[in-house]
Design a protein around this motif. Structure first.
Motif, PDB file in Angstrom:
ATOM      1  N   MET A 170       0.855  -1.154   0.000  1.00  0.00           N
ATOM      2  CA  MET A 170       0.000   0.000   0.000  1.00  0.00           C
ATOM      3  C   MET A 170       0.913   1.232   0.000  1.00  0.00           C
ATOM      4  O   MET A 170       1.749   1.393   0.882  1.00  0.00           O
ATOM      5  N   ALA A 171       0.778   2.049  -0.994  1.00  0.00           N
ATOM      6  CA  ALA A 171       1.642   3.217  -1.121  1.00  0.00           C
ATOM      7  C   ALA A 171       1.278   4.289  -0.089  1.00  0.00           C
ATOM      8  O   ALA A 171       0.121   4.450   0.284  1.00  0.00           O
ATOM      9  N   ALA A 172       2.306   5.004   0.347  1.00  0.00           N
ATOM     10  CA  ALA A 172       2.096   6.126   1.258  1.00  0.00           C
ATOM     11  C   ALA A 172       1.546   7.315   0.468  1.00  0.00           C
ATOM     12  O   ALA A 172       1.858   7.461  -0.713  1.00  0.00           O
ATOM     13  N   PRO A 173       0.723   8.155   1.090  1.00  0.00           N
ATOM     14  CA  PRO A 173       0.269   9.365   0.407  1.00  0.00           C
ATOM     15  C   PRO A 173       1.476  10.213   0.011  1.00  0.00           C
ATOM     16  O   PRO A 173       2.417  10.360   0.781  1.00  0.00           O
ATOM     17  N   ASN A 174       1.476  10.724  -1.191  1.00  0.00           N
ATOM     18  CA  ASN A 174       2.568  11.564  -1.709  1.00  0.00           C
ATOM     19  C   ASN A 174       3.914  10.848  -1.655  1.00  0.00           C
ATOM     20  O   ASN A 174       4.940  11.442  -1.326  1.00  0.00           O
ATOM     21  N   ALA A 175       3.928   9.564  -1.972  1.00  0.00           N
ATOM     22  CA  ALA A 175       5.162   8.771  -1.930  1.00  0.00           C
ATOM     23  C   ALA A 175       6.205   9.351  -2.875  1.00  0.00           C
ATOM     24  O   ALA A 175       5.911   9.716  -4.007  1.00  0.00           O
ATOM     25  N   ALA A 176       7.445   9.422  -2.389  1.00  0.00           N
ATOM     26  CA  ALA A 176       8.547   9.943  -3.194  1.00  0.00           C
ATOM     27  C   ALA A 176       9.342   8.820  -3.860  1.00  0.00           C
ATOM     28  O   ALA A 176       9.987   9.025  -4.871  1.00  0.00           O
ATOM     29  N   ALA A 177       9.291   7.626  -3.284  1.00  0.00           N
ATOM     30  CA  ALA A 177      10.027   6.484  -3.825  1.00  0.00           C
ATOM     31  C   ALA A 177       9.068   5.315  -4.021  1.00  0.00           C
ATOM     32  O   ALA A 177       7.974   5.277  -3.450  1.00  0.00           O
ATOM     33  N   GLU A 178       9.508   4.356  -4.821  1.00  0.00           N
ATOM     34  CA  GLU A 178       8.671   3.204  -5.129  1.00  0.00           C
ATOM     35  C   GLU A 178       8.285   2.422  -3.879  1.00  0.00           C
ATOM     36  O   GLU A 178       7.197   1.860  -3.795  1.00  0.00           O
ATOM     37  N   ASP A 179       9.172   2.369  -2.887  1.00  0.00           N
ATOM     38  CA  ASP A 179       8.906   1.573  -1.694  1.00  0.00           C
ATOM     39  C   ASP A 179       8.478   2.405  -0.488  1.00  0.00           C
ATOM     40  O   ASP A 179       8.610   1.966   0.646  1.00  0.00           O
ATOM     41  N   ASP A 180       7.957   3.598  -0.716  1.00  0.00           N
ATOM     42  CA  ASP A 180       7.378   4.391   0.369  1.00  0.00           C
ATOM     43  C   ASP A 180       5.978   3.852   0.653  1.00  0.00           C
ATOM     44  O   ASP A 180       5.085   3.955  -0.167  1.00  0.00           O
ATOM     45  N   GLY A 181       5.801   3.219   1.790  1.00  0.00           N
ATOM     46  CA  GLY A 181       4.501   2.674   2.140  1.00  0.00           C
ATOM     47  C   GLY A 181       4.644   1.470   3.035  1.00  0.00           C
ATOM     48  O   GLY A 181       5.647   1.307   3.727  1.00  0.00           O
ATOM     49  N   VAL A 182       3.645   0.618   3.024  1.00  0.00           N
ATOM     50  CA  VAL A 182       3.635  -0.568   3.877  1.00  0.00           C
ATOM     51  C   VAL A 182       3.269  -1.802   3.067  1.00  0.00           C
ATOM     52  O   VAL A 182       2.675  -1.712   2.004  1.00  0.00           O
ATOM     53  N   ILE A 183       3.621  -2.952   3.631  1.00  0.00           N
ATOM     54  CA  ILE A 183       3.230  -4.239   3.086  1.00  0.00           C
ATOM     55  C   ILE A 183       2.304  -4.885   4.113  1.00  0.00           C
ATOM     56  O   ILE A 183       2.627  -4.931   5.299  1.00  0.00           O
ATOM     57  N   LEU A 184       1.147  -5.364   3.646  1.00  0.00           N
ATOM     58  CA  LEU A 184       0.189  -6.040   4.505  1.00  0.00           C
ATOM     59  C   LEU A 184       0.257  -7.530   4.214  1.00  0.00           C
ATOM     60  O   LEU A 184       0.192  -7.940   3.055  1.00  0.00           O
ATOM     61  N   SER A 185       0.390  -8.331   5.261  1.00  0.00           N
ATOM     62  CA  SER A 185       0.488  -9.770   5.073  1.00  0.00           C
ATOM     63  C   SER A 185      -0.369 -10.483   6.118  1.00  0.00           C
ATOM     64  O   SER A 185      -0.232 -10.226   7.315  1.00  0.00           O
ATOM     65  N   LEU A 186      -1.240 -11.356   5.656  1.00  0.00           N
ATOM     66  CA  LEU A 186      -2.049 -12.169   6.558  1.00  0.00           C
ATOM     67  C   LEU A 186      -1.259 -13.427   6.875  1.00  0.00           C
ATOM     68  O   LEU A 186      -0.817 -14.141   5.973  1.00  0.00           O
ATOM     69  N   VAL A 187      -1.055 -13.702   8.169  1.00  0.00           N
ATOM     70  CA  VAL A 187      -0.233 -14.822   8.613  1.00  0.00           C
ATOM     71  C   VAL A 187      -1.105 -15.812   9.383  1.00  0.00           C
ATOM     72  O   VAL A 187      -1.863 -15.424  10.262  1.00  0.00           O
ATOM     73  N   LEU A 188      -0.971 -17.079   9.040  1.00  0.00           N
ATOM     74  CA  LEU A 188      -1.670 -18.158   9.740  1.00  0.00           C
ATOM     75  C   LEU A 188      -0.671 -18.821  10.676  1.00  0.00           C
ATOM     76  O   LEU A 188       0.337 -19.363  10.241  1.00  0.00           O
ATOM     77  N   ASP A 189      -0.936 -18.744  11.988  1.00  0.00           N
ATOM     78  CA  ASP A 189      -0.072 -19.359  12.998  1.00  0.00           C
ATOM     79  C   ASP A 189      -0.713 -20.676  13.413  1.00  0.00           C
ATOM     80  O   ASP A 189      -1.608 -20.715  14.251  1.00  0.00           O
ATOM     81  N   THR A 190      -0.260 -21.778  12.825  1.00  0.00           N
ATOM     82  CA  THR A 190      -0.882 -23.072  13.087  1.00  0.00           C
ATOM     83  C   THR A 190      -0.597 -23.570  14.497  1.00  0.00           C
ATOM     84  O   THR A 190      -1.400 -24.309  15.056  1.00  0.00           O
ATOM     85  N   LYS A 191       0.510 -23.163  15.094  1.00  0.00           N
ATOM     86  CA  LYS A 191       0.821 -23.611  16.458  1.00  0.00           C
ATOM     87  C   LYS A 191      -0.121 -22.970  17.482  1.00  0.00           C
ATOM     88  O   LYS A 191      -0.551 -23.616  18.419  1.00  0.00           O
ATOM     89  N   LYS A 192      -0.440 -21.688  17.300  1.00  0.00           N
ATOM     90  CA  LYS A 192      -1.348 -20.987  18.215  1.00  0.00           C
ATOM     91  C   LYS A 192      -2.810 -21.180  17.832  1.00  0.00           C
ATOM     92  O   LYS A 192      -3.705 -20.938  18.635  1.00  0.00           O
ATOM     93  N   GLY A 193      -3.063 -21.554  16.582  1.00  0.00           N
ATOM     94  CA  GLY A 193      -4.433 -21.737  16.113  1.00  0.00           C
ATOM     95  C   GLY A 193      -5.143 -20.443  15.813  1.00  0.00           C
ATOM     96  O   GLY A 193      -6.357 -20.357  15.952  1.00  0.00           O
TER      97      GLY A 193
END
Length: 60
Positions: free
Chosen positions: A1-24
């Motif tokens: 997800m790009a940051a508002p008014n991003a100056a570089a290609e990697d200005d922003g965040v990455i969202l990742s859904l993680v499944l923790d099978t040990k914790k359920g």
């Protein structure tokens, strides 16, 4: 997800859904897109299984 008014290609965040099978359970992991440093984590009290996104099936 790009940051508002991003100056570089990697200005922003990455969202990742993680499944923790040990914790359920699952959590949403929010990473800085430039450094991949963890910025935040949103715990979900139950597992969210992997869906069909990214899976391919042969047509019959």
């Amino acid at each position: 997800m790009a940051a508002p008014n991003a100056a570089a290609e990697d200005d922003g965040v990455i969202l990742s859904l993680v499944l923790d099978t040990k914790k359920g359970n699952s959590f949403l992991l929010i990473l800085d897109a430039c450094s991949f440093t963890e910025l935040a984590r949103a715990e979900i009290p139950h597992p969210i299984p992997f869906g069909s996104h990214g899976q391919y099936y042969e047509q019959i």
